[in-house]
Design an enzyme around this catalytic site. Structure first.
Site, PDB file in Angstrom:
ATOM      1  CE  LYS A   1      -9.140   7.022   4.998  1.00  0.00           C
ATOM      2  NZ  LYS A   1      -7.903   7.844   4.961  1.00  0.00           N
TER       3      LYS A   1
ATOM      4  CB  CYS B   1      -0.585   3.150  10.335  1.00  0.00           C
ATOM      5  SG  CYS B   1       0.106   2.789   8.726  1.00  0.00           S
TER       6      CYS B   1
ATOM      7  NE  ARG C   1     -16.426   4.274   9.868  1.00  0.00           N
ATOM      8  CZ  ARG C   1     -15.100   4.407   9.914  1.00  0.00           C
ATOM      9  NH1 ARG C   1     -14.552   5.584  10.148  1.00  0.00           N
ATOM     10  NH2 ARG C   1     -14.325   3.365   9.765  1.00  0.00           N
TER      11      ARG C   1
ATOM     12  CE1 TYR D   1      -4.397  -1.152   0.144  1.00  0.00           C
ATOM     13  CE2 TYR D   1      -3.203  -3.064   0.992  1.00  0.00           C
ATOM     14  CZ  TYR D   1      -4.352  -2.509   0.435  1.00  0.00           C
ATOM     15  OH  TYR D   1      -5.434  -3.310   0.172  1.00  0.00           O
TER      16      TYR D   1
ATOM     17  CE  LYS E   1       2.504  -1.010  11.144  1.00  0.00           C
ATOM     18  NZ  LYS E   1       3.694  -0.176  11.050  1.00  0.00           N
TER      19      LYS E   1
END
Ligand code: NAD
Ligand code: UDX
Length: 466
Positions: A341, A278, A444, A13, A281
Protein backbone atom coordinates in the site's frame (compact mmCIF):
# COMPACT_ATOMS: atom_id res chain seq x y z
CA UNK A 1 2.19 -0.87 39.83
CA UNK A 2 3.87 2.27 38.48
CA UNK A 3 5.77 1.46 35.32
CA UNK A 4 9.19 3.10 34.97
CA UNK A 5 10.92 0.75 32.55
CA UNK A 6 9.42 -0.89 29.51
CA UNK A 7 11.13 -3.49 27.35
CA UNK A 8 9.80 -4.44 23.95
CA UNK A 9 11.11 -7.61 22.33
CA UNK A 10 10.95 -7.20 18.55
CA UNK A 11 12.00 -3.98 16.76
CA UNK A 12 9.86 -4.50 13.66
CA UNK A 13 6.99 -2.65 12.01
CA UNK A 14 4.98 -2.84 15.22
CA UNK A 15 7.56 -2.76 18.02
CA UNK A 16 9.53 0.17 16.54
CA UNK A 17 6.72 2.68 15.89
CA UNK A 18 4.62 1.63 18.91
CA UNK A 19 7.44 2.06 21.38
CA UNK A 20 8.56 5.31 19.76
CA UNK A 21 5.11 6.76 20.37
CA UNK A 22 4.96 5.40 23.95
CA UNK A 23 8.36 7.01 24.62
CA UNK A 24 7.14 10.33 23.21
CA UNK A 25 3.90 10.31 25.21
CA UNK A 26 5.44 8.99 28.45
CA UNK A 27 8.66 10.96 29.01
CA UNK A 28 9.01 9.47 32.50
CA UNK A 29 9.18 5.91 31.25
CA UNK A 30 12.40 4.47 29.86
CA UNK A 31 11.56 2.39 26.79
CA UNK A 32 14.08 -0.10 25.43
CA UNK A 33 13.36 -1.92 22.18
CA UNK A 34 15.44 -5.05 21.70
CA UNK A 35 15.95 -7.41 18.81
CA UNK A 36 18.24 -10.28 17.91
CA UNK A 37 18.72 -8.77 14.47
CA UNK A 38 21.83 -6.58 14.81
CA UNK A 39 21.34 -4.91 11.41
CA UNK A 40 17.84 -3.84 12.36
CA UNK A 41 18.99 -2.36 15.66
CA UNK A 42 21.89 -0.59 13.92
CA UNK A 43 19.42 0.87 11.44
CA UNK A 44 17.17 2.12 14.28
CA UNK A 45 20.27 3.75 15.79
CA UNK A 46 21.51 5.23 12.50
CA UNK A 47 22.23 8.96 12.63
CA UNK A 48 20.83 9.29 9.15
CA UNK A 49 17.10 9.02 9.81
CA UNK A 50 16.50 8.02 6.17
CA UNK A 51 18.04 4.69 7.11
CA UNK A 52 15.50 3.74 9.77
CA UNK A 53 14.30 0.21 9.00
CA UNK A 54 10.64 1.25 8.93
CA UNK A 55 9.38 4.11 6.80
CA UNK A 56 6.25 5.72 8.24
CA UNK A 57 5.18 9.34 7.74
CA UNK A 58 6.13 11.33 10.86
CA UNK A 59 8.10 8.53 12.51
CA UNK A 60 11.62 9.84 11.94
CA UNK A 61 10.81 13.13 13.69
CA UNK A 62 9.61 11.35 16.83
CA UNK A 63 12.60 9.01 16.82
CA UNK A 64 14.84 12.07 16.61
CA UNK A 65 13.02 13.65 19.54
CA UNK A 66 13.10 10.62 21.88
CA UNK A 67 16.07 8.43 20.91
CA UNK A 68 18.85 8.55 23.46
CA UNK A 69 16.56 10.35 25.93
CA UNK A 70 14.01 7.75 27.01
CA UNK A 71 13.96 5.56 23.88
CA UNK A 72 16.73 3.04 23.25
CA UNK A 73 17.33 0.36 20.64
CA UNK A 74 19.60 -2.50 21.63
CA UNK A 75 20.51 -6.14 21.14
CA UNK A 76 21.08 -6.59 24.88
CA UNK A 77 17.87 -8.53 25.34
CA UNK A 78 18.62 -9.98 28.80
CA UNK A 79 19.55 -6.61 30.30
CA UNK A 80 16.41 -4.94 29.00
CA UNK A 81 14.19 -7.77 30.30
CA UNK A 82 15.87 -7.63 33.70
CA UNK A 83 15.37 -3.86 34.02
CA UNK A 84 11.73 -3.72 32.96
CA UNK A 85 8.58 -4.07 35.02
CA UNK A 86 6.57 -4.47 31.84
CA UNK A 87 7.64 -6.40 28.75
CA UNK A 88 5.92 -6.26 25.38
CA UNK A 89 6.39 -9.25 23.11
CA UNK A 90 6.22 -7.90 19.58
CA UNK A 91 7.99 -10.56 17.57
CA UNK A 92 6.81 -11.96 14.26
CA UNK A 93 4.20 -14.72 14.19
CA UNK A 94 4.30 -15.88 10.57
CA UNK A 95 2.29 -18.67 8.99
CA UNK A 96 3.91 -22.06 9.68
CA UNK A 97 5.95 -23.36 6.77
CA UNK A 98 6.43 -26.89 8.12
CA UNK A 99 4.74 -29.68 10.05
CA UNK A 100 1.20 -29.75 11.35
CA UNK A 101 -0.79 -26.68 10.33
CA UNK A 102 1.74 -25.88 7.56
CA UNK A 103 0.47 -23.00 5.43
CA UNK A 104 -2.27 -22.08 7.92
CA UNK A 105 -1.43 -22.05 11.62
CA UNK A 106 0.63 -19.31 13.24
CA UNK A 107 4.23 -20.27 13.96
CA UNK A 108 4.70 -19.56 17.64
CA UNK A 109 8.34 -20.56 17.96
CA UNK A 110 9.55 -16.95 18.34
CA UNK A 111 6.91 -16.32 21.01
CA UNK A 112 7.95 -19.40 22.94
CA UNK A 113 11.63 -18.43 22.76
CA UNK A 114 10.75 -15.02 24.20
CA UNK A 115 8.73 -16.57 27.01
CA UNK A 116 11.60 -18.91 27.90
CA UNK A 117 14.09 -16.07 27.84
CA UNK A 118 11.89 -13.87 30.04
CA UNK A 119 11.46 -16.76 32.49
CA UNK A 120 15.20 -17.43 32.61
CA UNK A 121 16.26 -13.83 33.09
CA UNK A 122 13.58 -12.41 35.40
CA UNK A 123 14.50 -11.88 39.04
CA UNK A 124 11.45 -9.76 39.93
CA UNK A 125 7.74 -9.98 39.19
CA UNK A 126 6.87 -8.84 35.66
CA UNK A 127 3.92 -8.02 33.50
CA UNK A 128 4.25 -9.69 30.11
CA UNK A 129 2.17 -8.20 27.32
CA UNK A 130 1.27 -9.96 24.10
CA UNK A 131 1.57 -7.25 21.44
CA UNK A 132 2.04 -9.73 18.59
CA UNK A 133 -1.13 -11.09 17.01
CA UNK A 134 -1.68 -14.55 18.47
CA UNK A 135 -4.12 -17.42 18.24
CA UNK A 136 -6.79 -17.30 20.91
CA UNK A 137 -5.60 -19.05 24.10
CA UNK A 138 -1.86 -18.45 23.50
CA UNK A 139 -1.67 -16.59 26.82
CA UNK A 140 -2.18 -19.87 28.66
CA UNK A 141 0.83 -21.41 26.85
CA UNK A 142 2.98 -18.38 27.68
CA UNK A 143 1.85 -18.53 31.30
CA UNK A 144 2.66 -22.22 31.54
CA UNK A 145 6.20 -21.66 30.19
CA UNK A 146 6.81 -18.69 32.47
CA UNK A 147 5.51 -20.45 35.58
CA UNK A 148 7.29 -23.73 34.92
CA UNK A 149 10.69 -22.51 33.78
CA UNK A 150 11.03 -19.30 35.83
CA UNK A 151 12.84 -18.44 39.02
CA UNK A 152 9.70 -18.43 41.17
CA UNK A 153 8.80 -14.83 40.36
CA UNK A 154 5.18 -13.92 39.52
CA UNK A 155 4.10 -13.15 35.97
CA UNK A 156 0.90 -11.54 34.81
CA UNK A 157 0.03 -12.01 31.14
CA UNK A 158 -1.90 -9.33 29.29
CA UNK A 159 -3.09 -9.25 25.71
CA UNK A 160 -2.78 -5.84 24.07
CA UNK A 161 -3.14 -6.36 20.32
CA UNK A 162 -2.00 -3.62 17.99
CA UNK A 163 -4.47 -2.17 15.50
CA UNK A 164 -2.17 0.26 13.67
CA UNK A 165 -2.18 0.14 9.90
CA UNK A 166 1.09 0.66 8.06
CA UNK A 167 1.44 3.96 6.26
CA UNK A 168 -0.62 5.67 8.98
CA UNK A 169 1.05 4.05 12.00
CA UNK A 170 2.06 7.23 13.81
CA UNK A 171 -1.36 8.81 13.53
CA UNK A 172 -3.07 5.53 14.45
CA UNK A 173 -0.87 5.24 17.55
CA UNK A 174 -1.37 8.85 18.60
CA UNK A 175 -5.14 8.77 18.02
CA UNK A 176 -6.26 5.15 18.30
CA UNK A 177 -9.95 4.29 17.82
CA UNK A 178 -9.45 2.11 20.88
CA UNK A 179 -6.77 0.43 22.92
CA UNK A 180 -7.68 -3.11 23.90
CA UNK A 181 -6.25 -4.69 27.03
CA UNK A 182 -7.16 -8.23 28.02
CA UNK A 183 -6.13 -9.69 31.33
CA UNK A 184 -7.11 -11.87 34.24
CA UNK A 185 -9.87 -9.69 35.63
CA UNK A 186 -10.83 -12.33 38.21
CA UNK A 187 -7.73 -11.96 40.41
CA UNK A 188 -6.36 -8.98 42.32
CA UNK A 189 -2.91 -9.30 40.71
CA UNK A 190 -4.53 -9.47 37.28
CA UNK A 191 -6.55 -6.32 37.92
CA UNK A 192 -3.41 -4.49 39.11
CA UNK A 193 -1.55 -5.55 35.96
CA UNK A 194 -4.37 -4.40 33.69
CA UNK A 195 -4.49 -1.04 35.50
CA UNK A 196 -0.71 -0.60 35.14
CA UNK A 197 -0.96 -0.85 31.37
CA UNK A 198 -4.12 1.28 31.30
CA UNK A 199 -2.13 3.97 33.14
CA UNK A 200 0.58 3.92 30.47
CA UNK A 201 -1.93 4.56 27.68
CA UNK A 202 -3.91 7.03 29.79
CA UNK A 203 -1.01 9.44 29.28
CA UNK A 204 -2.55 10.29 25.93
CA UNK A 205 -5.54 8.06 25.12
CA UNK A 206 -8.96 9.20 26.46
CA UNK A 207 -10.32 6.83 29.11
CA UNK A 208 -13.39 5.90 27.08
CA UNK A 209 -11.16 4.54 24.32
CA UNK A 210 -9.29 2.15 26.60
CA UNK A 211 -11.22 -1.08 26.63
CA UNK A 212 -10.49 -3.88 29.08
CA UNK A 213 -11.69 -7.45 28.56
CA UNK A 214 -10.75 -10.97 29.47
CA UNK A 215 -7.64 -12.33 27.74
CA UNK A 216 -9.44 -14.60 25.30
CA UNK A 217 -11.79 -11.86 24.05
CA UNK A 218 -8.79 -9.62 23.47
CA UNK A 219 -6.81 -12.25 21.57
CA UNK A 220 -9.80 -13.19 19.44
CA UNK A 221 -10.85 -9.59 18.79
CA UNK A 222 -7.62 -8.95 16.91
CA UNK A 223 -8.13 -11.88 14.54
CA UNK A 224 -11.78 -10.88 14.17
CA UNK A 225 -10.97 -7.25 13.34
CA UNK A 226 -8.54 -8.25 10.61
CA UNK A 227 -10.95 -10.84 9.23
CA UNK A 228 -13.75 -8.25 9.02
CA UNK A 229 -11.52 -5.65 7.39
CA UNK A 230 -10.16 -8.08 4.82
CA UNK A 231 -13.65 -9.39 4.19
CA UNK A 232 -14.79 -5.91 3.17
CA UNK A 233 -11.96 -5.67 0.64
CA UNK A 234 -12.75 -9.10 -0.78
CA UNK A 235 -16.44 -8.25 -0.91
CA UNK A 236 -15.88 -5.08 -2.91
CA UNK A 237 -13.27 -6.82 -5.07
CA UNK A 238 -15.78 -9.58 -5.84
CA UNK A 239 -18.24 -6.87 -6.89
CA UNK A 240 -15.55 -5.20 -9.01
CA UNK A 241 -15.51 -8.19 -11.34
CA UNK A 242 -19.28 -8.08 -11.67
CA UNK A 243 -19.10 -4.33 -12.34
CA UNK A 244 -16.72 -4.92 -15.22
CA UNK A 245 -19.15 -7.39 -16.78
CA UNK A 246 -22.28 -5.31 -16.30
CA UNK A 247 -21.19 -1.76 -17.10
CA UNK A 248 -21.32 -0.62 -13.48
CA UNK A 249 -18.53 1.38 -11.86
CA UNK A 250 -17.29 -0.06 -8.58
CA UNK A 251 -16.39 3.40 -7.24
CA UNK A 252 -19.99 4.50 -7.71
CA UNK A 253 -21.24 1.32 -6.08
CA UNK A 254 -18.87 1.83 -3.13
CA UNK A 255 -20.06 5.38 -2.69
CA UNK A 256 -23.71 4.39 -2.90
CA UNK A 257 -23.47 1.61 -0.34
CA UNK A 258 -20.99 3.46 1.87
CA UNK A 259 -23.48 6.26 2.49
CA UNK A 260 -25.61 3.75 4.35
CA UNK A 261 -24.50 4.43 7.89
CA UNK A 262 -24.90 0.75 8.74
CA UNK A 263 -22.28 -0.14 6.11
CA UNK A 264 -19.98 2.87 6.40
CA UNK A 265 -17.71 4.30 3.71
CA UNK A 266 -14.26 3.08 4.75
CA UNK A 267 -12.40 0.07 3.40
CA UNK A 268 -14.50 -0.21 0.27
CA UNK A 269 -11.81 0.59 -2.27
CA UNK A 270 -11.56 -2.05 -4.98
CA UNK A 271 -7.97 -3.03 -5.68
CA UNK A 272 -5.68 -5.56 -7.26
CA UNK A 273 -6.00 -7.48 -3.97
CA UNK A 274 -5.07 -6.85 -0.39
CA UNK A 275 -1.54 -7.47 0.80
CA UNK A 276 0.40 -6.84 3.97
CA UNK A 277 1.80 -9.10 6.59
CA UNK A 278 -1.43 -9.42 8.56
CA UNK A 279 -4.65 -10.10 6.68
CA UNK A 280 -3.79 -13.37 4.98
CA UNK A 281 -1.78 -14.74 7.90
CA UNK A 282 -4.42 -13.89 10.46
CA UNK A 283 -7.34 -15.23 8.45
CA UNK A 284 -5.50 -18.48 7.70
CA UNK A 285 -4.86 -18.73 11.40
CA UNK A 286 -8.54 -18.09 12.14
CA UNK A 287 -9.52 -20.77 9.63
CA UNK A 288 -7.10 -23.20 11.24
CA UNK A 289 -8.43 -22.47 14.72
CA UNK A 290 -12.04 -22.91 13.57
CA UNK A 291 -11.14 -26.23 11.92
CA UNK A 292 -9.33 -27.40 15.02
CA UNK A 293 -12.61 -27.00 16.94
CA UNK A 294 -14.46 -28.87 14.14
CA UNK A 295 -16.19 -25.68 12.96
CA UNK A 296 -15.85 -26.45 9.28
CA UNK A 297 -18.58 -24.08 8.05
CA UNK A 298 -17.01 -21.20 9.97
CA UNK A 299 -13.62 -22.09 8.51
CA UNK A 300 -14.97 -22.28 4.94
CA UNK A 301 -16.73 -18.94 5.30
CA UNK A 302 -13.53 -17.08 6.20
CA UNK A 303 -11.33 -19.00 3.80
CA UNK A 304 -13.37 -17.59 0.94
CA UNK A 305 -11.98 -14.12 1.77
CA UNK A 306 -8.51 -15.40 0.88
CA UNK A 307 -9.70 -17.26 -2.21
CA UNK A 308 -11.33 -14.14 -3.67
CA UNK A 309 -8.13 -12.22 -2.97
CA UNK A 310 -6.04 -14.77 -4.87
CA UNK A 311 -8.56 -14.65 -7.70
CA UNK A 312 -8.36 -10.85 -7.83
CA UNK A 313 -4.56 -10.89 -8.23
CA UNK A 314 -4.71 -13.61 -10.89
CA UNK A 315 -7.47 -11.96 -12.82
CA UNK A 316 -5.44 -8.72 -12.97
CA UNK A 317 -2.45 -10.46 -14.56
CA UNK A 318 -4.79 -12.44 -16.85
CA UNK A 319 -6.34 -9.16 -17.97
CA UNK A 320 -2.91 -7.78 -18.87
CA UNK A 321 -2.04 -10.87 -20.90
CA UNK A 322 -5.36 -11.09 -22.72
CA UNK A 323 -5.37 -7.36 -23.56
CA UNK A 324 -1.82 -7.54 -24.92
CA UNK A 325 -3.05 -9.92 -27.64
CA UNK A 326 -2.62 -13.02 -25.48
CA UNK A 327 1.14 -12.83 -25.35
CA UNK A 328 3.50 -10.85 -23.18
CA UNK A 329 6.56 -12.93 -23.97
CA UNK A 330 9.51 -10.58 -24.49
CA UNK A 331 7.31 -7.52 -23.88
CA UNK A 332 8.28 -4.86 -21.39
CA UNK A 333 5.69 -4.25 -18.68
CA UNK A 334 6.27 -1.51 -16.13
CA UNK A 335 5.05 -1.80 -12.57
CA UNK A 336 4.44 1.46 -10.77
CA UNK A 337 4.54 0.41 -7.14
CA UNK A 338 5.70 -2.71 -5.34
CA UNK A 339 4.74 -1.93 -1.71
CA UNK A 340 1.48 -3.48 -0.48
CA UNK A 341 0.00 0.00 0.00
CA UNK A 342 1.18 3.59 -0.20
CA UNK A 343 3.35 5.34 2.39
CA UNK A 344 5.18 2.21 3.51
CA UNK A 345 8.33 0.42 2.40
CA UNK A 346 6.78 -2.89 3.46
CA UNK A 347 6.18 -5.39 0.66
CA UNK A 348 5.07 -8.45 2.59
CA UNK A 349 2.31 -10.29 0.68
CA UNK A 350 2.04 -7.38 -1.73
CA UNK A 351 -0.24 -8.12 -4.68
CA UNK A 352 2.61 -6.92 -6.92
CA UNK A 353 4.62 -10.04 -6.09
CA UNK A 354 1.98 -12.46 -7.33
CA UNK A 355 1.11 -10.38 -10.39
CA UNK A 356 4.81 -10.18 -11.30
CA UNK A 357 5.26 -13.89 -10.78
CA UNK A 358 2.35 -14.65 -13.11
CA UNK A 359 3.71 -12.32 -15.79
CA UNK A 360 7.23 -13.71 -15.50
CA UNK A 361 5.74 -17.16 -16.04
CA UNK A 362 4.54 -15.73 -19.36
CA UNK A 363 8.12 -14.56 -20.06
CA UNK A 364 7.34 -10.86 -19.78
CA UNK A 365 10.15 -8.42 -19.00
CA UNK A 366 8.93 -6.65 -15.90
CA UNK A 367 10.42 -3.31 -14.84
CA UNK A 368 9.60 -2.08 -11.34
CA UNK A 369 9.61 1.41 -9.92
CA UNK A 370 8.60 2.09 -6.31
CA UNK A 371 9.54 5.28 -4.46
CA UNK A 372 10.38 3.48 -1.20
CA UNK A 373 11.21 -0.13 -2.01
CA UNK A 374 14.80 -1.08 -2.75
CA UNK A 375 15.99 -3.41 -5.46
CA UNK A 376 17.18 -6.16 -3.07
CA UNK A 377 13.73 -6.29 -1.48
CA UNK A 378 12.02 -6.79 -4.84
CA UNK A 379 14.36 -9.64 -5.75
CA UNK A 380 14.13 -11.29 -2.36
CA UNK A 381 10.31 -11.19 -2.56
CA UNK A 382 10.45 -13.01 -5.88
CA UNK A 383 13.23 -15.41 -4.96
CA UNK A 384 11.25 -16.40 -1.85
CA UNK A 385 8.54 -17.88 -4.10
CA UNK A 386 11.09 -20.28 -5.64
CA UNK A 387 9.10 -20.24 -8.90
CA UNK A 388 12.30 -19.93 -10.95
CA UNK A 389 16.00 -19.57 -10.36
CA UNK A 390 17.56 -16.50 -8.80
CA UNK A 391 19.34 -15.84 -12.12
CA UNK A 392 16.15 -16.06 -14.14
CA UNK A 393 14.42 -13.56 -11.85
CA UNK A 394 17.25 -11.09 -12.48
CA UNK A 395 17.19 -11.73 -16.22
CA UNK A 396 13.45 -11.16 -16.53
CA UNK A 397 12.87 -8.41 -13.99
CA UNK A 398 14.71 -5.15 -13.39
CA UNK A 399 14.26 -2.29 -10.95
CA UNK A 400 14.50 1.37 -11.94
CA UNK A 401 14.93 4.33 -9.63
CA UNK A 402 13.38 6.81 -12.06
CA UNK A 403 9.72 6.37 -13.06
CA UNK A 404 10.08 7.96 -16.49
CA UNK A 405 13.00 5.71 -17.37
CA UNK A 406 11.00 2.72 -16.10
CA UNK A 407 8.27 3.59 -18.60
CA UNK A 408 10.48 4.18 -21.66
CA UNK A 409 9.75 1.78 -24.49
CA UNK A 410 7.30 -0.16 -22.39
CA UNK A 411 4.23 -1.92 -23.78
CA UNK A 412 2.08 -1.51 -20.71
CA UNK A 413 2.05 0.15 -17.30
CA UNK A 414 0.45 -1.57 -14.34
CA UNK A 415 -0.35 0.43 -11.20
CA UNK A 416 0.14 -1.86 -8.23
CA UNK A 417 0.37 0.65 -5.36
CA UNK A 418 -1.61 3.85 -4.90
CA UNK A 419 1.37 6.19 -4.31
CA UNK A 420 0.19 9.81 -4.59
CA UNK A 421 3.10 10.80 -6.82
CA UNK A 422 1.75 8.62 -9.65
CA UNK A 423 -1.15 11.03 -10.06
CA UNK A 424 1.26 13.93 -10.58
CA UNK A 425 3.34 12.45 -13.39
CA UNK A 426 3.43 13.99 -16.85
CA UNK A 427 1.42 11.24 -18.52
CA UNK A 428 1.89 12.88 -21.91
CA UNK A 429 5.68 12.55 -21.53
CA UNK A 430 5.27 8.92 -20.50
CA UNK A 431 2.93 8.23 -23.41
CA UNK A 432 5.36 9.73 -25.90
CA UNK A 433 8.14 7.41 -24.75
CA UNK A 434 6.07 4.21 -24.81
CA UNK A 435 5.47 1.46 -27.33
CA UNK A 436 2.10 1.86 -29.07
CA UNK A 437 -0.67 1.06 -28.46
CA UNK A 438 0.11 2.28 -24.96
CA UNK A 439 -1.78 0.43 -22.23
CA UNK A 440 -2.38 1.32 -18.59
CA UNK A 441 -3.80 -1.22 -16.13
CA UNK A 442 -4.84 0.69 -13.07
CA UNK A 443 -5.03 -1.83 -10.24
CA UNK A 444 -5.75 0.90 -7.71
CA UNK A 445 -8.19 3.08 -9.59
CA UNK A 446 -6.17 6.25 -8.96
CA UNK A 447 -5.78 7.75 -12.44
CA UNK A 448 -8.24 9.77 -14.49
CA UNK A 449 -9.65 7.76 -17.37
CA UNK A 450 -10.78 10.68 -19.53
CA UNK A 451 -7.52 12.59 -19.51
CA UNK A 452 -5.51 9.46 -20.19
CA UNK A 453 -7.73 8.44 -23.07
CA UNK A 454 -7.43 11.94 -24.49
CA UNK A 455 -3.66 11.52 -24.52
CA UNK A 456 -4.12 8.25 -26.39
CA UNK A 457 -3.74 5.56 -23.76
CA UNK A 458 -5.85 2.43 -23.70
CA UNK A 459 -6.93 2.52 -20.09
CA UNK A 460 -8.26 -0.31 -17.90
CA UNK A 461 -9.42 0.42 -14.37
CA UNK A 462 -10.29 -2.31 -11.93
CA UNK A 463 -14.06 -2.47 -11.45
CA UNK A 464 -14.99 -0.11 -14.26
CA UNK A 465 -17.38 -1.68 -16.79
CA UNK A 466 -17.95 -0.43 -20.31
P1 NAD B 1 8.54 -7.84 12.04
O1 NAD B 1 8.97 -9.09 11.37
O2 NAD B 1 8.65 -6.53 11.33
O3 NAD B 1 9.34 -7.68 13.43
C1 NAD B 1 9.52 -8.70 14.33
C2 NAD B 1 10.92 -8.58 14.93
O4 NAD B 1 11.04 -9.52 16.01
C3 NAD B 1 12.04 -8.92 13.96
O5 NAD B 1 12.91 -7.80 13.84
C4 NAD B 1 12.75 -10.11 14.59
O6 NAD B 1 14.16 -10.10 14.43
C5 NAD B 1 12.40 -9.95 16.05
N1 NAD B 1 12.51 -11.18 16.84
C6 NAD B 1 12.03 -12.42 16.54
N2 NAD B 1 12.32 -13.28 17.53
C7 NAD B 1 13.00 -12.57 18.48
C8 NAD B 1 13.57 -12.91 19.74
N3 NAD B 1 13.46 -14.14 20.23
N4 NAD B 1 14.21 -11.94 20.43
C9 NAD B 1 14.31 -10.69 19.95
N5 NAD B 1 13.78 -10.31 18.76
C10 NAD B 1 13.13 -11.24 18.03
O7 NAD B 1 7.03 -8.08 12.49
P2 NAD B 1 5.89 -6.97 12.73
O8 NAD B 1 5.27 -6.57 11.45
O9 NAD B 1 6.43 -5.93 13.64
O10 NAD B 1 4.80 -7.84 13.50
C11 NAD B 1 5.00 -8.27 14.82
C12 NAD B 1 3.70 -8.81 15.35
O11 NAD B 1 2.70 -7.78 15.36
C13 NAD B 1 3.09 -9.95 14.52
O12 NAD B 1 2.46 -10.85 15.40
C14 NAD B 1 2.05 -9.25 13.68
O13 NAD B 1 0.99 -10.11 13.33
C15 NAD B 1 1.54 -8.19 14.62
N6 NAD B 1 0.99 -7.00 13.97
C16 NAD B 1 1.58 -6.46 12.87
C17 NAD B 1 1.05 -5.31 12.29
C18 NAD B 1 1.69 -4.68 11.08
O14 NAD B 1 1.10 -3.77 10.54
N7 NAD B 1 2.85 -5.10 10.65
C19 NAD B 1 -0.06 -4.69 12.86
C20 NAD B 1 -0.63 -5.26 14.00
C21 NAD B 1 -0.10 -6.41 14.54
C1 UDX C 1 -4.12 -4.08 8.71
C2 UDX C 1 -5.22 -3.54 9.63
O1 UDX C 1 -5.89 -2.45 8.98
C3 UDX C 1 -4.63 -3.06 10.95
O2 UDX C 1 -5.66 -2.64 11.83
C4 UDX C 1 -3.85 -4.21 11.56
O3 UDX C 1 -3.26 -3.77 12.77
C5 UDX C 1 -2.79 -4.73 10.62
O4 UDX C 1 -3.41 -5.11 9.38
P1 UDX C 1 -2.25 -2.99 7.18
O5 UDX C 1 -2.15 -4.35 6.61
O6 UDX C 1 -1.02 -2.31 7.64
O7 UDX C 1 -3.26 -3.00 8.43
O8 UDX C 1 -2.94 -2.00 6.11
P2 UDX C 1 -4.45 -1.81 5.62
O9 UDX C 1 -4.69 -0.38 5.48
O10 UDX C 1 -5.41 -2.56 6.44
O11 UDX C 1 -4.42 -2.43 4.15
C6 UDX C 1 -4.27 -3.81 3.93
C7 UDX C 1 -4.39 -4.10 2.45
O12 UDX C 1 -5.73 -3.93 2.01
C8 UDX C 1 -3.52 -3.19 1.57
O13 UDX C 1 -2.94 -3.94 0.53
C9 UDX C 1 -4.52 -2.20 1.03
O14 UDX C 1 -4.12 -1.64 -0.19
C10 UDX C 1 -5.75 -3.08 0.88
N1 UDX C 1 -7.01 -2.32 0.89
C11 UDX C 1 -7.38 -1.64 2.01
C12 UDX C 1 -7.81 -2.31 -0.23
O15 UDX C 1 -7.48 -2.92 -1.24
N2 UDX C 1 -8.98 -1.60 -0.20
C13 UDX C 1 -9.39 -0.92 0.90
O16 UDX C 1 -10.47 -0.30 0.85
C14 UDX C 1 -8.56 -0.93 2.04
Amino acid sequence: MKIKNICCIGAGYVGGPTMTVIAKQCPNIKVTVVDINQDRIDAWNDNNLDNLPVFEPGLADIVKETRGKNLFFSTEVDTAIDEAELIFISVNTPTKTYGKGKGMAADLKFIELCARQIARVSKQDKIVVEKSTLPVRTASAIKSILDNTGNGVQFQILSNPEFLAEGTAVNDLLNPDRVLIGGDNSSEEGIVAIQSLVDVYANWVPADRILTTNVWSSELSKLTANAFLAQRVSSINAMSELCEKTGADVNEVSKAIGMDSRIGSKFLKASVGFGGSCFQKDILNLVYIAKSYGLNEVADYWEQVILINEHQKNRFSDKIVSTLYNTVSGKKITFLGWAFKKDTNDTRESAAIKVADNLLNEQANVVVYDPKVHLERVYSDLDYLKTRSVEENRELLSVESDPYRACEGTHAIAILTEWDEFKEYSWQKIYDSMNKPAFIFDGRGILDKNSLEEIGFTYYKIGLGK
